[in-house]
Design an enzyme around this catalytic site. Structure first.
Site, PDB file in Angstrom:
ATOM      1  N   LYS A   3      15.598  22.079  -9.867  1.00 28.39           N
ATOM      2  CA  LYS A   3      14.904  20.850 -10.250  1.00 28.39           C
ATOM      3  C   LYS A   3      15.774  19.876 -11.022  1.00 28.39           C
ATOM      4  O   LYS A   3      16.667  20.252 -11.762  1.00 28.39           O
ATOM      5  CB  LYS A   3      13.674  21.193 -11.112  1.00 28.39           C
ATOM      6  CG  LYS A   3      12.636  21.990 -10.355  1.00 28.39           C
ATOM      7  CD  LYS A   3      11.569  21.110  -9.762  1.00 28.39           C
ATOM      8  CE  LYS A   3      10.722  20.518 -10.838  1.00 28.39           C
ATOM      9  NZ  LYS A   3       9.546  19.883 -10.351  1.00 28.39           N
ATOM     10  N   HIS A  46       0.836  -1.223   0.000  1.00 23.86           N
ATOM     11  CA  HIS A  46       0.000   0.000   0.000  1.00 23.86           C
ATOM     12  C   HIS A  46       0.868   1.270   0.000  1.00 23.86           C
ATOM     13  O   HIS A  46       0.421   2.315   0.443  1.00 23.86           O
ATOM     14  CB  HIS A  46      -0.938   0.045   1.208  1.00 23.86           C
ATOM     15  CG  HIS A  46      -1.664  -1.240   1.465  1.00 23.86           C
ATOM     16  ND1 HIS A  46      -2.910  -1.515   0.938  1.00 23.86           N
ATOM     17  CD2 HIS A  46      -1.308  -2.338   2.172  1.00 23.86           C
ATOM     18  CE1 HIS A  46      -3.297  -2.715   1.334  1.00 23.86           C
ATOM     19  NE2 HIS A  46      -2.337  -3.245   2.069  1.00 23.86           N
TER      20      HIS A  46
END
Ligand code: ARG
Length: 468
Positions: free
Chosen positions: A284, A157
């Site tokens: 980035k 999960h």
């Protein structure tokens, strides 16, 4: 006067549109090598069976050889009015050798011709893709070998579940890819029958030898039913299914690269060669290649769906609908090839941030199962009761804001008096992964054994003759 908004293309009248919708030369020109191979095999067989003369066969073969060289050299002009690759080549053959060219099409039709070309093309592509899959498996096995002992969190999960080794995680993808490889090889076996000689749909009255052309083209045998031969496209569907499943696996790995390379996880460092920057945000470092691998699974699955839908309503035998089999298939198989190459490059050059992985593996009470197992093994509790006791200890640790190993023995014994200080040994992530030695488990020793087995198996597969 034609409509000013949309009528520009109608200058040539509806015949031009008919030509545009009908022509496949824009995309089927990529079948030229297979088309010429098929024609040469057909021509040789016609001569051997005395259906055409040896002299005519020699002229045809010579002309086809010239055309092959012209196309390879980029000296060939493809003409839309000649519709497709078959008629473009035949028309050029007539220019080169005259009326004899017209003998080549004896005892065949474009229907069996295109079925043959396409099977040969898909077969060649399977051979290439299956080698690329093996190459990617090699990369992953080598990484797994380096990281048999590297500890990371295992997730269910996407919640931290139990510590695992990075090597074991990588080998999970090797398993998936080995099944992908097997699916392509299986598809190749079923595909590898020769449709040539089925002619338009019913076979032919000429005394052809379909076993001869099958052997010449590397097919295992001729197809058995002429109607099926010209109308079957399940070889393409099956190959696209294998491609779609493989693309799904690559997409899952790509997703993990995206997630694990994000600063919030910080597990993976991507090299410059497989990252891009942002034009506005200097900090980035984006995993574009992984994102595109993830996204290209869409068009590959789309090609499978598209061709399924093309085929599902077609009566026997050939219908022009089938011409729509090619673009999607070419595009999907090209895309898969690019994705396999990009993934091999990314995984070869990525470096795991082992400190961040190790630290994350210890968080989130990831050894709670080890504690429960210890209670079963050493204190004789039934597993359900052990689960309950462990749950109480997790709640206590959570309340105090500490890890399980930081609870005192006193606190442990409050949950169950049978706990001794031997329990602390199983609470380390190192001991946790080392103990998972069951068949297929994550222990470093298991990873090393699996890596050795894969090295051996890959050598066998890489050196295997292409199966007939
Ligand atoms: N270009 C056609 C295709 O790709 C070749 C077969 C044409 N056959 C026909 N009966 N019109 O399917």
């Amino acid at each position: 006067m034609s409509n000013r908004m949309w009528g520009g293309r109608f200058g040539g009248g509806p015949d031009d549109i008919m030509e545009e919708i009908n022509a496949s030369i824009g995309f089927d020109q990529r079948l030229f090598a297979q088309d010429i191979r098929g024609s040469m095999a057909h021509c040789a067989m016609l001569a051997d069976k005395a259906i055409i003369s040896k002299d005519d066969a020699a002229a045809i073969t010579d002309g086809l050889g010239k055309i092959l060289a012209e196309i390879e050299a980029g000296d060939f002009t493809f003409t839309r009015s000649l519709e497709d690759i078959h008629m473009n080549i035949e028309a050029r053959l007539a220019e080169l050798i005259g009326a004899t060219a017209g003998r080549l099409h004896t005892a065949r039709s474009r229907n069996d011709q295109v079925a043959t070309d396409f099977r040969l093309y898909v077969r060649d592509t399977i051979d290439h893709l299956s080698q690329q899959i093996l190459a990617l498996m090699r990369v992953l096995v080598a990484k797994a070998e380096q990281h048999a002992d590297t500890i990371m969190p295992g997730f269910t999960h996407l919640q931290p579940a139990q510590p695992v080794t990075f090597g074991h995680h990588l080998l999970a993808y090797v398993e998936m890819l080995s099944r992908d490889y097997g699916r392509f090889i299986d598809a190749r076996k079923r595909l590898n029958e020769n449709p040539l000689g089925a002619a338009a749909l019913a076979g032919t009255s000429f005394p052809i030898d379909r076993h001869q052309t099958a052997a010449a083209l590397g097919f295992a045998r001729p197809t058995r039913n002429s109607m099926d031969s010209v109308s079957a496209r399940d070889f393409a569907l099956e190959t696209l299914s294998a491609a779609a499943i493989c693309a799904t696996h690559l997409s899952r790995l790509a997703e993990e690269i995206v997630v694990f390379a994000s600063p919030n996880f910080g597990f993976f460092n991507l090299p410059d060669a497989y990252s891009t920057g942002s034009s506005i945000m200097p900090q980035k470092r984006n995993p574009d290649a992984a994102e595109l691998v993830r996204a290209k699974s869409g068009r590959i699955i789309g090609a499978l769906t598209g061709l399924m839908i093309v085929m599902k309503g077609l009566p026997l035998a050939y219908s022009k609908d089938m011409q729509e089999d090619k673009e999607g298939t070419f595009n999907a198989l090209d895309s898969l090839s690019l994705c396999l190459a990009a993934m091999a490059g990314m995984m070869e050059t990525m470096t795991p941030n082992t400190d961040a992985m190790r630290a994350a593996a210890g968080r989130g009470f990831s050894t709670a199962t080890d504690l429960a197992d210890w209670l079963v093994r050493e204190a004789g509790l039934p597993f359900r009761e052990a689960h309950h006791v462990t749950g109480a200890l997790v709640a206590e640790a959570e309340k105090q804001g500490v890890e399980l190993a930081e609870l005192s023995l006193d606190e442990m014994q409050k949950a169950d008096a049978r706990i001794t200080d031997g329990v602390y040994a199983v609470l380390s992530v190192e001991n946790s992964v080392a103990s998972r030695t069951s068949h297929g488990g994550t222990a470093p020793d298991n990873v090393r054994a699996a890596v050795a087995a894969w090295h051996q198996e890959l050598s066998v597969l890489e050196n295997q003759e292409t199966p007939a």
